[in-house]
Write a protein that holds these residues in place. Structure first.
Motif, PDB file in Angstrom:
ATOM      1  N   GLU A  51     -63.793 -23.268  13.450  1.00 33.75           N
ATOM      2  CA  GLU A  51     -64.581 -23.399  12.234  1.00 33.75           C
ATOM      3  C   GLU A  51     -64.112 -22.350  11.217  1.00 33.75           C
ATOM      4  O   GLU A  51     -63.886 -21.185  11.570  1.00 33.75           O
ATOM      5  N   PRO A  52     -63.960 -22.732   9.952  1.00 35.31           N
ATOM      6  CA  PRO A  52     -63.539 -21.764   8.927  1.00 35.31           C
ATOM      7  C   PRO A  52     -64.425 -20.521   8.890  1.00 35.31           C
ATOM      8  O   PRO A  52     -63.929 -19.410   8.684  1.00 35.31           O
ATOM      9  N   THR A  53     -65.725 -20.685   9.092  1.00 37.24           N
ATOM     10  CA  THR A  53     -66.624 -19.527   9.055  1.00 37.24           C
ATOM     11  C   THR A  53     -66.344 -18.565  10.203  1.00 37.24           C
ATOM     12  O   THR A  53     -66.446 -17.341  10.042  1.00 37.24           O
ATOM     13  N   ASP A  54     -65.979 -19.105  11.383  1.00 40.69           N
ATOM     14  CA  ASP A  54     -65.669 -18.237  12.521  1.00 40.69           C
ATOM     15  C   ASP A  54     -64.379 -17.462  12.280  1.00 40.69           C
ATOM     16  O   ASP A  54     -64.274 -16.271  12.602  1.00 40.69           O
ATOM     17  N   LEU A  55     -63.387 -18.134  11.721  1.00 44.35           N
ATOM     18  CA  LEU A  55     -62.126 -17.461  11.401  1.00 44.35           C
ATOM     19  C   LEU A  55     -62.355 -16.414  10.311  1.00 44.35           C
ATOM     20  O   LEU A  55     -61.802 -15.306  10.362  1.00 44.35           O
ATOM     21  N   ALA A  56     -63.204 -16.748   9.343  1.00 41.90           N
ATOM     22  CA  ALA A  56     -63.523 -15.802   8.268  1.00 41.90           C
ATOM     23  C   ALA A  56     -64.178 -14.543   8.823  1.00 41.90           C
ATOM     24  O   ALA A  56     -63.880 -13.430   8.391  1.00 41.90           O
ATOM     25  N   LEU A  57     -65.067 -14.699   9.792  1.00 39.33           N
ATOM     26  CA  LEU A  57     -65.733 -13.541  10.393  1.00 39.33           C
ATOM     27  C   LEU A  57     -64.722 -12.638  11.104  1.00 39.33           C
ATOM     28  O   LEU A  57     -64.803 -11.410  11.003  1.00 39.33           O
ATOM     29  N   ALA A  58     -63.770 -13.246  11.814  1.00 36.69           N
ATOM     30  CA  ALA A  58     -62.748 -12.450  12.503  1.00 36.69           C
ATOM     31  C   ALA A  58     -61.905 -11.678  11.493  1.00 36.69           C
ATOM     32  O   ALA A  58     -61.571 -10.502  11.703  1.00 36.69           O
ATOM     33  N   MET A  59     -61.578 -12.309  10.381  1.00 37.37           N
ATOM     34  CA  MET A  59     -60.778 -11.639   9.357  1.00 37.37           C
ATOM     35  C   MET A  59     -61.563 -10.525   8.681  1.00 37.37           C
ATOM     36  O   MET A  59     -61.021  -9.452   8.399  1.00 37.37           O
ATOM     37  N   CYS A  60     -62.842 -10.779   8.428  1.00 44.40           N
ATOM     38  CA  CYS A  60     -63.673  -9.736   7.811  1.00 44.40           C
ATOM     39  C   CYS A  60     -63.787  -8.520   8.727  1.00 44.40           C
ATOM     40  O   CYS A  60     -63.794  -7.373   8.248  1.00 44.40           O
ATOM     41  N   PHE A  61     -63.870  -8.753  10.028  1.00 43.09           N
ATOM     42  CA  PHE A  61     -63.884  -7.621  10.957  1.00 43.09           C
ATOM     43  C   PHE A  61     -62.610  -6.798  10.814  1.00 43.09           C
ATOM     44  O   PHE A  61     -62.654  -5.565  10.706  1.00 43.09           O
ATOM     45  N   LEU A  62     -61.448  -7.465  10.778  1.00 41.41           N
ATOM     46  CA  LEU A  62     -60.181  -6.743  10.667  1.00 41.41           C
ATOM     47  C   LEU A  62     -60.052  -6.025   9.324  1.00 41.41           C
ATOM     48  O   LEU A  62     -59.341  -5.031   9.221  1.00 41.41           O
ATOM     49  N   GLY A  63     -60.753  -6.513   8.308  1.00 44.56           N
ATOM     50  CA  GLY A  63     -60.723  -5.853   7.007  1.00 44.56           C
ATOM     51  C   GLY A  63     -61.759  -4.754   6.845  1.00 44.56           C
ATOM     52  O   GLY A  63     -61.751  -4.038   5.845  1.00 44.56           O
ATOM     53  N   SER A  64     -62.625  -4.605   7.826  1.00 47.56           N
ATOM     54  CA  SER A  64     -63.715  -3.632   7.733  1.00 47.56           C
ATOM     55  C   SER A  64     -63.336  -2.290   8.345  1.00 47.56           C
ATOM     56  O   SER A  64     -62.337  -2.173   9.069  1.00 47.56           O
ATOM     57  N   ASP A  65     -64.155  -1.282   8.084  1.00 46.28           N
ATOM     58  CA  ASP A  65     -63.921   0.037   8.670  1.00 46.28           C
ATOM     59  C   ASP A  65     -64.077   0.020  10.179  1.00 46.28           C
ATOM     60  O   ASP A  65     -63.575   0.916  10.868  1.00 46.28           O
ATOM     61  N   ALA A  66     -64.762  -0.993  10.719  1.00 47.70           N
ATOM     62  CA  ALA A  66     -64.925  -1.090  12.168  1.00 47.70           C
ATOM     63  C   ALA A  66     -63.588  -1.298  12.873  1.00 47.70           C
ATOM     64  O   ALA A  66     -63.465  -1.023  14.071  1.00 47.70           O
ATOM     65  N   ALA A  67     -62.574  -1.756  12.127  1.00 50.65           N
ATOM     66  CA  ALA A  67     -61.251  -2.019  12.720  1.00 50.65           C
ATOM     67  C   ALA A  67     -60.237  -0.946  12.344  1.00 50.65           C
ATOM     68  O   ALA A  67     -59.035  -1.165  12.466  1.00 50.65           O
ATOM     69  N   LYS A  68     -60.698   0.234  11.944  1.00 55.86           N
ATOM     70  CA  LYS A  68     -59.781   1.256  11.438  1.00 55.86           C
ATOM     71  C   LYS A  68     -58.775   1.743  12.484  1.00 55.86           C
ATOM     72  O   LYS A  68     -57.729   2.270  12.129  1.00 55.86           O
ATOM     73  N   ALA A  69     -59.068   1.559  13.772  1.00 51.51           N
ATOM     74  CA  ALA A  69     -58.146   1.996  14.821  1.00 51.51           C
ATOM     75  C   ALA A  69     -57.194   0.893  15.265  1.00 51.51           C
ATOM     76  O   ALA A  69     -56.395   1.093  16.191  1.00 51.51           O
ATOM     77  N   ILE A  70     -57.244  -0.265  14.619  1.00 50.02           N
ATOM     78  CA  ILE A  70     -56.435  -1.416  15.038  1.00 50.02           C
ATOM     79  C   ILE A  70     -55.261  -1.573  14.079  1.00 50.02           C
ATOM     80  O   ILE A  70     -55.443  -1.732  12.868  1.00 50.02           O
ATOM     81  N   HIS A  71     -54.050  -1.531  14.615  1.00 54.26           N
ATOM     82  CA  HIS A  71     -52.826  -1.613  13.807  1.00 54.26           C
ATOM     83  C   HIS A  71     -51.853  -2.585  14.468  1.00 54.26           C
ATOM     84  O   HIS A  71     -51.507  -2.442  15.631  1.00 54.26           O
ATOM     85  N   GLY A  72     -51.419  -3.602  13.720  1.00 53.09           N
ATOM     86  CA  GLY A  72     -50.393  -4.501  14.211  1.00 53.09           C
ATOM     87  C   GLY A  72     -50.879  -5.515  15.207  1.00 53.09           C
ATOM     88  O   GLY A  72     -50.071  -6.115  15.922  1.00 53.09           O
ATOM     89  N   ALA A  73     -52.192  -5.772  15.256  1.00 52.98           N
ATOM     90  CA  ALA A  73     -52.728  -6.760  16.196  1.00 52.98           C
ATOM     91  C   ALA A  73     -52.501  -8.162  15.670  1.00 52.98           C
ATOM     92  O   ALA A  73     -52.618  -8.423  14.470  1.00 52.98           O
ATOM     93  N   LEU A  74     -52.173  -9.067  16.569  1.00 52.91           N
ATOM     94  CA  LEU A  74     -52.067 -10.491  16.260  1.00 52.91           C
ATOM     95  C   LEU A  74     -53.167 -11.171  17.066  1.00 52.91           C
ATOM     96  O   LEU A  74     -53.021 -11.381  18.275  1.00 52.91           O
TER      97      LEU A  74
END
Length: 224
Positions: free
Chosen positions: A194-217
């Motif tokens: 679902e587009p909304t589910d993919l959007a949520l995953a992308m928003c997580f990667l764009g948030s400060d909660a993902a600040k320790a994540i680099h180069g993840a696919l």
């Protein structure tokens, strides 16, 4: 997970995923600017929109100079087309997929990274493809172009992780859009992403909660 106070750019903002991501980012507190070749009126009513051809580096740089500093870029602009067998692929098919998927990604990166480095912060989330994790019959141009996006993501992440900038990518399966349902009428769309589910995953990667994540696919494949 919040995006409060963040200035976000969504490329490919007129598409199904772009619309879902724009709505989700706004709900999470972001100020969003959507980029695309053109926009439906309902998209322009939702957020600020700018028309740009991101396959053109000079135009891409001009639009980002106009936007100014950015906290998060969601690099959705791209495209898909079935091809032919590798030995029969035309130059036009190959060049189209690389223009839509690779040139747009590279041009946005080249336009936005200098200002992010100067600010000492930022997040870039690209869109690869689960199908590009290996070659697929009659999809060589598409899978090759998305594989390039994935390698660019990893390389850029290594270059920028010491600069306070996160670079990651999602690898979606088939997204449940009207276009995909029309193209594959005999397939069960309940198994798709679902587009909304993919959007949520992308928003997580764009948030400060993902600040320790680099180069993840990150695979986001639904029940496929």
């Amino acid at each position: 997970m919040r995006l409060d106070g963040k200035k976000v750019v969504v490329t490919g903002g007129n598409g199904a995923l772009g619309r879902a991501l724009t709505a989700q980012a706004i709900e999470l507190g972001a100020s969003v600017i959507a980029l695309d070749l053109s926009f439906a009126p309902e998209v322009s009513a939702q957020t600020q929109t700018l028309c740009a051809d991101l396959t053109d580096l000079a135009e891409t740089r001009r639009v980002f100079e106009h936007i100014g500093s950015v906290d998060v870029v969601f690099n959705i602009a791209g495209g898909f087309a079935m091809g032919t067998r590798v030995a029969a692929d035309s130059d036009d098919e190959w060049e189209k997929m690389f223009a839509l998927n690779v040139a747009t990604t590279r041009n946005v990166i080249r336009a936005v990274v200098p200002s992010m480095v100067a600010a000492g912060r930022g997040s870039i989330v690209n869109v690869g493809a689960a199908a590009a994790c290996q070659g697929q019959a009659d999809m060589s141009a598409y899978t090759a172009s998305k594989s390039v996006v994935m390698r660019l993501t990893e390389s850029l992440a290594q270059e920028l992780k010491g600069e306070g900038i996160n670079v990651n990518a999602v690898l979606p399966g088939v997204i449940n859009t009207a276009a995909n349902r029309a193209a594959m009428p005999d397939t069960d769309p309940s198994q798709w992403v679902e587009p909304t589910d993919l959007a949520l995953a992308m928003c997580f990667l764009g948030s400060d909660a993902a600040k320790a994540i680099h180069g993840a696919l990150v695979p986001v494949t639904g029940a496929n």
